[in-house]
Design a protein around this motif. Structure first.
Motif, mmCIF file in Angstrom:
data_model
loop_
_atom_site.group_PDB
_atom_site.id
_atom_site.type_symbol
_atom_site.label_atom_id
_atom_site.label_comp_id
_atom_site.label_asym_id
_atom_site.label_seq_id
_atom_site.Cartn_x
_atom_site.Cartn_y
_atom_site.Cartn_z
ATOM 1 N N ASP A 16 0.825 -1.213 0.000
ATOM 2 C CA ASP A 16 0.000 0.000 0.000
ATOM 3 C C ASP A 16 0.853 1.255 0.000
ATOM 4 O OD1 ASP A 16 -2.209 -1.646 0.032
ATOM 5 O OD2 ASP A 16 -2.626 -1.348 2.178
ATOM 6 N N GLN A 17 1.935 1.237 0.748
ATOM 7 C CA GLN A 17 2.856 2.389 0.785
ATOM 8 C C GLN A 17 3.481 2.596 -0.596
ATOM 9 O OE1 GLN A 17 3.338 3.562 4.083
ATOM 10 N NE2 GLN A 17 4.549 5.317 3.535
ATOM 11 N N GLN A 18 3.874 1.509 -1.234
ATOM 12 C CA GLN A 18 4.448 1.598 -2.578
ATOM 13 C C GLN A 18 3.428 2.142 -3.571
ATOM 14 O OE1 GLN A 18 7.528 0.764 -4.123
ATOM 15 N NE2 GLN A 18 8.173 1.037 -2.022
ATOM 16 N N ALA A 19 2.193 1.694 -3.477
ATOM 17 C CA ALA A 19 1.139 2.152 -4.387
ATOM 18 C C ALA A 19 0.883 3.643 -4.211
ATOM 19 C CB ALA A 19 -0.145 1.362 -4.160
ATOM 20 N N ALA A 20 0.872 4.111 -2.982
ATOM 21 C CA ALA A 20 0.660 5.540 -2.724
ATOM 22 C C ALA A 20 1.792 6.365 -3.327
ATOM 23 C CB ALA A 20 0.548 5.797 -1.223
ATOM 24 N N LEU A 21 3.016 5.889 -3.161
ATOM 25 C CA LEU A 21 4.166 6.594 -3.729
ATOM 26 C C LEU A 21 4.101 6.603 -5.256
ATOM 27 C CD1 LEU A 21 6.812 8.050 -3.213
ATOM 28 C CD2 LEU A 21 7.936 5.831 -3.061
ATOM 29 N N GLN A 22 3.721 5.489 -5.852
ATOM 30 C CA GLN A 22 3.597 5.412 -7.316
ATOM 31 C C GLN A 22 2.539 6.385 -7.834
ATOM 32 O OE1 GLN A 22 5.021 3.313 -9.695
ATOM 33 N NE2 GLN A 22 6.397 2.263 -8.310
ATOM 34 N N GLU A 23 1.410 6.481 -7.147
ATOM 35 C CA GLU A 23 0.340 7.389 -7.557
ATOM 36 C C GLU A 23 0.785 8.845 -7.470
ATOM 37 O OE1 GLU A 23 -2.615 6.781 -9.088
ATOM 38 O OE2 GLU A 23 -1.744 4.776 -9.180
ATOM 39 N N ARG A 24 1.508 9.184 -6.409
ATOM 40 C CA ARG A 24 2.033 10.551 -6.289
ATOM 41 C C ARG A 24 2.982 10.859 -7.442
ATOM 42 N NH1 ARG A 24 -0.732 13.931 -3.040
ATOM 43 N NH2 ARG A 24 -1.036 12.983 -1.017
ATOM 44 N N MET A 25 3.816 9.879 -7.779
ATOM 45 C CA MET A 25 4.777 10.078 -8.865
ATOM 46 C C MET A 25 4.061 10.243 -10.197
ATOM 47 S SD MET A 25 7.934 10.517 -9.274
ATOM 48 C CE MET A 25 9.139 9.630 -8.348
ATOM 49 N N LYS A 26 3.016 9.442 -10.434
ATOM 50 C CA LYS A 26 2.236 9.586 -11.661
ATOM 51 C C LYS A 26 1.592 10.962 -11.738
ATOM 52 C CE LYS A 26 1.002 4.748 -12.293
ATOM 53 N NZ LYS A 26 -0.102 3.772 -12.260
ATOM 54 N N PHE A 86 2.699 13.697 -10.411
ATOM 55 C CA PHE A 86 3.753 14.665 -10.714
ATOM 56 C C PHE A 86 4.137 14.618 -12.186
ATOM 57 C CE2 PHE A 86 8.349 15.477 -11.195
ATOM 58 C CZ PHE A 86 8.336 16.843 -10.940
ATOM 59 N N LEU A 87 4.256 13.420 -12.734
ATOM 60 C CA LEU A 87 4.641 13.299 -14.140
ATOM 61 C C LEU A 87 3.552 13.836 -15.070
ATOM 62 C CD1 LEU A 87 6.363 9.807 -14.073
ATOM 63 C CD2 LEU A 87 7.458 12.044 -14.266
ATOM 64 N N ALA A 88 2.298 13.697 -14.658
ATOM 65 C CA ALA A 88 1.196 14.208 -15.472
ATOM 66 C C ALA A 88 1.073 15.724 -15.377
ATOM 67 C CB ALA A 88 -0.113 13.557 -15.037
ATOM 68 N N ASN A 89 1.420 16.276 -14.228
ATOM 69 C CA ASN A 89 1.276 17.711 -13.990
ATOM 70 C C ASN A 89 2.463 18.186 -13.152
ATOM 71 O OD1 ASN A 89 0.289 20.276 -13.717
ATOM 72 N ND2 ASN A 89 -1.250 19.746 -12.200
ATOM 73 N N PRO A 90 3.640 18.381 -13.778
ATOM 74 C CA PRO A 90 4.853 18.694 -13.021
ATOM 75 C C PRO A 90 4.904 20.158 -12.529
ATOM 76 C CG PRO A 90 5.367 18.580 -15.343
ATOM 77 C CD PRO A 90 3.920 18.219 -15.196
ATOM 78 N N ASP A 91 4.221 20.408 -11.428
ATOM 79 C CA ASP A 91 4.313 21.733 -10.827
ATOM 80 C C ASP A 91 4.849 21.591 -9.398
ATOM 81 O OD1 ASP A 91 2.180 20.739 -9.386
ATOM 82 O OD2 ASP A 91 0.720 22.170 -10.161
ATOM 83 N N ASN A 92 5.069 22.710 -8.741
ATOM 84 C CA ASN A 92 5.658 22.686 -7.405
ATOM 85 C C ASN A 92 4.797 21.935 -6.402
ATOM 86 O OD1 ASN A 92 7.992 24.010 -8.069
ATOM 87 N ND2 ASN A 92 7.208 26.032 -7.550
ATOM 88 N N GLU A 93 3.492 22.075 -6.494
ATOM 89 C CA GLU A 93 2.595 21.408 -5.555
ATOM 90 C C GLU A 93 2.722 19.887 -5.659
ATOM 91 O OE1 GLU A 93 -2.164 20.926 -4.976
ATOM 92 O OE2 GLU A 93 -1.426 22.903 -5.564
ATOM 93 N N GLU A 115 6.173 18.769 -4.307
ATOM 94 C CA GLU A 115 6.200 18.753 -2.853
ATOM 95 C C GLU A 115 5.439 17.554 -2.293
ATOM 96 O OE1 GLU A 115 4.965 22.555 -1.354
ATOM 97 O OE2 GLU A 115 6.489 23.597 -2.515
ATOM 98 N N ALA A 116 4.353 17.163 -2.948
ATOM 99 C CA ALA A 116 3.586 15.990 -2.518
ATOM 100 C C ALA A 116 4.412 14.718 -2.677
ATOM 101 C CB ALA A 116 2.281 15.890 -3.309
ATOM 102 N N VAL A 117 5.150 14.606 -3.778
ATOM 103 C CA VAL A 117 6.007 13.434 -4.004
ATOM 104 C C VAL A 117 7.110 13.377 -2.952
ATOM 105 C CG1 VAL A 117 7.714 12.398 -5.563
ATOM 106 C CG2 VAL A 117 5.567 13.240 -6.479
ATOM 107 N N VAL A 118 7.754 14.505 -2.709
ATOM 108 C CA VAL A 118 8.836 14.536 -1.723
ATOM 109 C C VAL A 118 8.298 14.201 -0.333
ATOM 110 C CG1 VAL A 118 10.511 16.046 -0.588
ATOM 111 C CG2 VAL A 118 10.278 16.099 -3.074
ATOM 112 N N ALA A 119 7.131 14.718 0.022
ATOM 113 C CA ALA A 119 6.530 14.414 1.321
ATOM 114 C C ALA A 119 6.213 12.926 1.438
ATOM 115 C CB ALA A 119 5.268 15.248 1.527
#
Length: 61
Positions: free
Chosen positions: A11-21, A23-30, A33-37
């Motif tokens: 589940d932790q891996q899936a959450a991280l993957q979704e955050r990364m997706k 970011f890749l779909a909409n690479p802005d600062n927000e 920051e969500a990916v880094v968090a």
């Protein structure tokens, strides 16, 4: 690794993957920051022993 620990790790891996997706779909600062968090939360949980990280695993994706 217990079954519940494995599910928690997955589940932790899936959450991280979704955050990364996101970011890749909409690479802005927000999104960045969500990916880094999310990555920091994962690292903190692993460091504190709240999640078990398997020694090896098989990925089918």
């Amino acid at each position: 690794m217990s079954k519940s620990s494995r599910y928690e790790w997955r589940d932790q891996q899936a959450a991280l993957q979704e955050r990364m997706k996101g970011f890749l779909a909409n690479p802005d600062n927000e999104q960045m920051e969500a990916v880094v968090a999310e990555m920091r939360a994962y690292a903190d949980a692993a460091r504190a022993g709240h999640i078990d990280i398997p020694q090896r695993w098989t990925s089918y994706s």
